[in-house]
Motif scaffolding. Structure first.
Motif, PDB file in Angstrom:
ATOM      1  N   TRP A   1       0.841  -1.188   0.000  1.00 41.36           N
ATOM      2  CA  TRP A   1       0.000   0.000   0.000  1.00 41.36           C
ATOM      3  C   TRP A   1       0.878   1.240   0.000  1.00 41.36           C
ATOM      4  O   TRP A   1       2.004   1.231   0.493  1.00 41.36           O
ATOM      5  CB  TRP A   1      -0.904   0.022   1.241  1.00 41.36           C
ATOM      6  CG  TRP A   1      -1.768  -1.192   1.414  1.00 41.36           C
ATOM      7  CD1 TRP A   1      -1.371  -2.423   1.844  1.00 41.36           C
ATOM      8  CD2 TRP A   1      -3.170  -1.284   1.155  1.00 41.36           C
ATOM      9  NE1 TRP A   1      -2.437  -3.287   1.879  1.00 41.36           N
ATOM     10  CE2 TRP A   1      -3.563  -2.609   1.456  1.00 41.36           C
ATOM     11  CE3 TRP A   1      -4.139  -0.384   0.705  1.00 41.36           C
ATOM     12  CZ2 TRP A   1      -4.873  -3.053   1.327  1.00 41.36           C
ATOM     13  CZ3 TRP A   1      -5.448  -0.815   0.574  1.00 41.36           C
ATOM     14  CH2 TRP A   1      -5.802  -2.136   0.879  1.00 41.36           C
TER      15      TRP A   1
ATOM     16  N   ALA B   1      -2.313   7.598   0.533  1.00 40.00           N
ATOM     17  CA  ALA B   1      -3.244   8.216  -0.421  1.00 40.00           C
ATOM     18  C   ALA B   1      -2.899   9.673  -0.681  1.00 40.00           C
ATOM     19  O   ALA B   1      -3.217  10.209  -1.749  1.00 40.00           O
ATOM     20  CB  ALA B   1      -4.676   8.089   0.105  1.00 40.00           C
TER      21      ALA B   1
ATOM     22  N   TRP C   1      -9.044  -2.230   7.062  1.00 43.16           N
ATOM     23  CA  TRP C   1      -9.271  -1.942   5.652  1.00 43.16           C
ATOM     24  C   TRP C   1     -10.743  -2.060   5.305  1.00 43.16           C
ATOM     25  O   TRP C   1     -11.516  -2.746   5.985  1.00 43.16           O
ATOM     26  CB  TRP C   1      -8.431  -2.854   4.764  1.00 43.16           C
ATOM     27  CG  TRP C   1      -8.974  -4.246   4.606  1.00 43.16           C
ATOM     28  CD1 TRP C   1      -8.937  -5.242   5.528  1.00 43.16           C
ATOM     29  CD2 TRP C   1      -9.649  -4.778   3.467  1.00 43.16           C
ATOM     30  NE1 TRP C   1      -9.540  -6.377   5.050  1.00 43.16           N
ATOM     31  CE2 TRP C   1      -9.983  -6.126   3.786  1.00 43.16           C
ATOM     32  CE3 TRP C   1     -10.010  -4.268   2.224  1.00 43.16           C
ATOM     33  CZ2 TRP C   1     -10.660  -6.953   2.891  1.00 43.16           C
ATOM     34  CZ3 TRP C   1     -10.676  -5.099   1.331  1.00 43.16           C
ATOM     35  CH2 TRP C   1     -10.987  -6.421   1.675  1.00 43.16           C
TER      36      TRP C   1
ATOM     37  N   GLY D   1     -13.371  -1.928  -1.404  1.00 48.49           N
ATOM     38  CA  GLY D   1     -13.975  -0.951  -2.306  1.00 48.49           C
ATOM     39  C   GLY D   1     -15.324  -1.391  -2.840  1.00 48.49           C
ATOM     40  O   GLY D   1     -16.176  -0.558  -3.158  1.00 48.49           O
TER      41      GLY D   1
ATOM     42  N   GLU E   1     -15.514   4.155  -3.474  1.00 51.08           N
ATOM     43  CA  GLU E   1     -14.121   4.340  -3.112  1.00 51.08           C
ATOM     44  C   GLU E   1     -13.338   3.061  -3.409  1.00 51.08           C
ATOM     45  O   GLU E   1     -13.874   1.955  -3.309  1.00 51.08           O
ATOM     46  CB  GLU E   1     -14.006   4.684  -1.615  1.00 51.08           C
ATOM     47  CG  GLU E   1     -14.648   6.001  -1.231  1.00 51.08           C
ATOM     48  CD  GLU E   1     -13.874   7.189  -1.746  1.00 51.08           C
ATOM     49  OE1 GLU E   1     -12.664   7.035  -2.007  1.00 51.08           O
ATOM     50  OE2 GLU E   1     -14.471   8.267  -1.902  1.00 51.08           O
ATOM     51  N   PRO E   2     -12.065   3.186  -3.765  1.00 50.70           N
ATOM     52  CA  PRO E   2     -11.241   1.996  -3.937  1.00 50.70           C
ATOM     53  C   PRO E   2     -10.930   1.368  -2.584  1.00 50.70           C
ATOM     54  O   PRO E   2     -11.251   1.930  -1.531  1.00 50.70           O
ATOM     55  CB  PRO E   2      -9.977   2.546  -4.606  1.00 50.70           C
ATOM     56  CG  PRO E   2      -9.913   3.964  -4.146  1.00 50.70           C
ATOM     57  CD  PRO E   2     -11.341   4.427  -4.040  1.00 50.70           C
ATOM     58  N   ASP E   3     -10.307   0.210  -2.604  1.00 46.27           N
ATOM     59  CA  ASP E   3      -9.884  -0.412  -1.356  1.00 46.27           C
ATOM     60  C   ASP E   3      -9.052   0.592  -0.559  1.00 46.27           C
ATOM     61  O   ASP E   3      -8.176   1.271  -1.120  1.00 46.27           O
ATOM     62  CB  ASP E   3      -9.043  -1.655  -1.628  1.00 46.27           C
ATOM     63  CG  ASP E   3      -9.894  -2.807  -2.148  1.00 46.27           C
ATOM     64  OD1 ASP E   3     -11.107  -2.597  -2.358  1.00 46.27           O
ATOM     65  OD2 ASP E   3      -9.353  -3.907  -2.340  1.00 46.27           O
ATOM     66  N   THR E   4      -9.342   0.669   0.731  1.00 42.69           N
ATOM     67  CA  THR E   4      -8.663   1.640   1.581  1.00 42.69           C
ATOM     68  C   THR E   4      -8.200   0.963   2.865  1.00 42.69           C
ATOM     69  O   THR E   4      -8.966   0.240   3.499  1.00 42.69           O
ATOM     70  CB  THR E   4      -9.590   2.812   1.938  1.00 42.69           C
ATOM     71  OG1 THR E   4     -10.057   3.434   0.739  1.00 42.69           O
ATOM     72  CG2 THR E   4      -8.851   3.836   2.789  1.00 42.69           C
TER      73      THR E   4
ATOM     74  N   ARG F   1      -4.401   7.297   5.597  1.00 48.84           N
ATOM     75  CA  ARG F   1      -5.146   6.461   4.659  1.00 48.84           C
ATOM     76  C   ARG F   1      -4.196   5.951   3.565  1.00 48.84           C
ATOM     77  O   ARG F   1      -3.378   6.707   3.033  1.00 48.84           O
ATOM     78  CB  ARG F   1      -6.294   7.250   4.040  1.00 48.84           C
ATOM     79  CG  ARG F   1      -7.310   7.745   5.061  1.00 48.84           C
ATOM     80  CD  ARG F   1      -8.375   8.610   4.400  1.00 48.84           C
ATOM     81  NE  ARG F   1      -9.231   7.832   3.520  1.00 48.84           N
ATOM     82  CZ  ARG F   1     -10.310   7.167   3.919  1.00 48.84           C
ATOM     83  NH1 ARG F   1     -10.648   7.173   5.212  1.00 48.84           N
ATOM     84  NH2 ARG F   1     -11.056   6.496   3.057  1.00 48.84           N
TER      85      ARG F   1
ATOM     86  N   ARG G   1      -3.812   3.401  -0.047  1.00 46.41           N
ATOM     87  CA  ARG G   1      -4.481   2.792  -1.198  1.00 46.41           C
ATOM     88  C   ARG G   1      -3.518   1.750  -1.786  1.00 46.41           C
ATOM     89  O   ARG G   1      -2.298   1.811  -1.542  1.00 46.41           O
ATOM     90  CB  ARG G   1      -4.809   3.851  -2.244  1.00 46.41           C
ATOM     91  CG  ARG G   1      -3.590   4.541  -2.819  1.00 46.41           C
ATOM     92  CD  ARG G   1      -3.933   5.745  -3.655  1.00 46.41           C
ATOM     93  NE  ARG G   1      -2.726   6.436  -4.134  1.00 46.41           N
ATOM     94  CZ  ARG G   1      -2.736   7.638  -4.683  1.00 46.41           C
ATOM     95  NH1 ARG G   1      -3.884   8.298  -4.809  1.00 46.41           N
ATOM     96  NH2 ARG G   1      -1.604   8.192  -5.092  1.00 46.41           N
TER      97      ARG G   1
END
Length: 303
Positions: A133, A136, A157, A160, A166-169, A184, A186
């Motif tokens: 990751w 962000a 996590w 998404g 929202e994308p995977d966070t 955060r 991504r």
């Protein structure tokens, strides 16, 4: 005059009186030698006692006596005595020379895990859930000083596909929360940075963090708190005390019952007898709050 010589003379006088022959002379001399030996032994013993006593006194005054191998070790710092009897106990943070906490290889969504953010990449990258990751925000908005090779905290996590927008966070929260705001992350888009190869060894664990906040929280500070789903969230353990939800209509009406893992929330001590839990409701809903009051024991509503 030596006591042994006096004994010899007494024996000689006995010989002069004719009461003893050559044999008694030998006995008398031997007796004198024995007495002399005893006197020397007593003198040496007295000297030994003096030295030993001196050593004991010096040891008490200037040095600590060596611990007996059978003696119990001295008491160390005690862990907070939370009155907690839930299924997922709080996980302690890593030590200075331990491998970095990394969480599980397959984490459950919306569950906090103990996580150490490595300092070698300036807090820009993370290894979590079998993936790489990146920050962000690009990693340029936070400047923080820390001691050691890690920043201790928690990672969770959100898939998404759950938010649909929202994308995977992945979210990193520090322990304590005052160190810096939540970070955060991504999924990493490019190749793995070389600095990750300089990280200390990492360890994986499936146990959720189960954090309950500190035993002595500061009023007004919002602490990461993992709310147990037991007793339908009527009871909470916080600040070393047991609390009960003020309203029975409470948080238990909307809970993610997919699993029994603790729910990532936040707890704030607003007064000596009031604590406010902030917990996520639905995906598209704003977080809800519930007020808790201290109690001595759990009631009949907690089977």
């Amino acid at each position: 005059m030596d006591f042994s010589e006096e004994s010899v003379r007494r024996g000689l006088r006995d010989l002069a009186d004719g009461d003893a022959g050559p044999a008694p002379v030998g006995k008398v001399v031997a007796r004198g030698r024995r007495i002399r030996h005893v006197r020397r032994s007593l003198a040496a013993g007295a000297a030994t006692l003096v030295v030993t006593a001196g050593a004991v006194v010096l040891g008490v005054r200037w040095t600590d006596p060596a611990p007996s191998p059978l003696a119990p070790p001295p008491p160390g710092p005690t862990a907070p005595s939370y009155p907690y009897d839930g299924k997922y106990p709080p996980q302690p943070p890593s030590g200075d020379h331990d491998p970095l906490d990394t969480g599980p290889r397959a984490p459950v969504e919306n569950t906090r895990y103990r996580y150490d953010l490595s300092a070698v990449c300036d807090l820009r990258y993370a290894v979590f859930g079998g993936r790489l990751w990146e920050r962000a925000d690009g990693g340029s908005s936070v400047a923080v000083r820390w001691a050691g090779d890690r920043l201790r905290g928690y990672m969770s996590w959100t898939d998404g596909r759950s938010s649909r927008s929202e994308p995977d966070t992945a979210v990193f929260e520090t322990d304590p929360p005052a160190a810096l705001p939540a970070l955060r992350f991504r999924p990493l888009a490019g190749p793995a940075p070389e600095c990750l190869g300089q990280e200390p060894a990492r360890r994986h664990g499936d146990a959720p963090a189960g954090t309950l906040g500190p035993e002595r929280p500061e009023p007004g500070v919002r602490y990461p708190y993992d709310m147990t789903k037991e007793c339908e969230m009527r009871y909470a353990v916080f600040a070393g005390r047991l609390w009960r939800a003020e309203s029975d209509g409470s948080p238990q009406t909307i809970i993610d019952w997919v699993n029994d893992l603790p729910l990532p929330a936040f707890m704030t001590l607003t007064s000596e007898r009031t604590a406010v839990l902030e917990w996520p409701a639905g995906v598209f809903e704003t977080p809800r709050t519930s007020t808790y009051r201290p109690v001595e024991t759990r009631g009949d509503d907690c089977a």
